[in-house]
Design a protein around this motif. Structure first.
Motif: not given
Length: 251
Positions: A130-131, A134, A153-154, A156-157, A160-161
């Motif tokens: 995720v880091d 992001s 989370r992955i 969603r990330t 978002e990206r």
């Protein structure tokens, strides 16, 4: 003692008190005021030790004593105790980091930046993935053959990206993974090279821009281990090698 009190004692120990100091402090708050006999009666502290422990707590500013016969003890208020412990913690923190900063500045040894890092454990690899995702500014390649390695989370990330105008490509031969990632807005689906069809150990691959990469493997017991590098020459070269290899295979 109850489980809750054990946890409180352990918390006080992490704040710098000894086990006996924490137990005496808690006991006095139960009593309001008390003698060494009173404290020993309800706390797991020998009466002979209560005197020295109380003296230590007084030095720390956590209790007051009344010069009577026998001596009586009274704890300071919780608000005052919190302030005292916080100030002590901040003072010790500043002292420790000031020393480390001095040592770092005085060092004459040339510093080198490690290019390759290793991270072990599913949750820690999740965090690193995720880091890296992001931090991408231009493009992302994310791939895995295992659905369990695609967390919410992955997902969603990645989405978002993609909405931030980052080119996001998901690579997988597994239908479940392709369907999940293909449903994300702005994410393009691709297939891995044919030579990877028999791969049974790979975990995840992450490419972020041209200078960040993560590669993981999954052991026979299901544990995941990854190597990663970001902003380094190693990462840039490895990304080029992987993508050049895939271009050759496609041809």
């Amino acid at each position: 003692m109850t489980v809750d009190e054990n946890e409180a004692v352990e918390a006080f120990e992490r704040l710098g008190l000894t086990s006996y100091e924490a137990k005496v402090f808690i006991a006095l708050h139960r009593l309001g005021t008390g003698t060494a006999r009173d404290v020993a009666r309800i706390a797991d502290v020998p009466r002979s030790q209560v005197y020295s422990v109380a003296e230590s707590l007084e030095d720390r500013g956590l209790l007051e004593l009344q010069q009577s016969s026998p001596i009586r003890y009274r704890p300071v208020s919780l608000e005052e105790a919190q302030k005292t412990l916080q100030e002590r913690f901040e003072c010790e923190r500043d002292r420790a980091f000031e020393y480390v900063d001095d040592v770092r500045q005085e060092s004459t040894v040339e510093e080198t930046q490690e290019d390759i890092w290793t991270v072990r454990g599913r949750d820690r690899v999740d965090d690193r993935v995720v880091d890296l995702l992001s931090g991408a500014e231009d493009r992302i390649v994310f791939g895995t053959r295992l659905p369990q390695l695609v967390t919410e989370r992955i997902e969603r990330t990645l989405e978002e990206r993609a909405t931030d105008d980052v080119t996001v490509t998901a690579v997988s031969r597994a239908a479940r993974v392709r369907n999940r990632l293909g449903a994300l807005e702005g994410v393009t689906i691709d297939s891995p090279p044919v030579y990877r069809e028999s791969d049974q150990r790979s975990g995840r691959i992450v490419i972020a821009d041209d200078d960040s990469i993560l590669l993981s493997v999954v052991g026979d017991d299901g544990t995941e281990t990854a190597i990663w590098s970001s902003g380094s020459l190693f990462a840039s070269v490895l990304v080029q090698l992987i993508e050049a290899g895939e271009e050759v295979t496609d041809e």
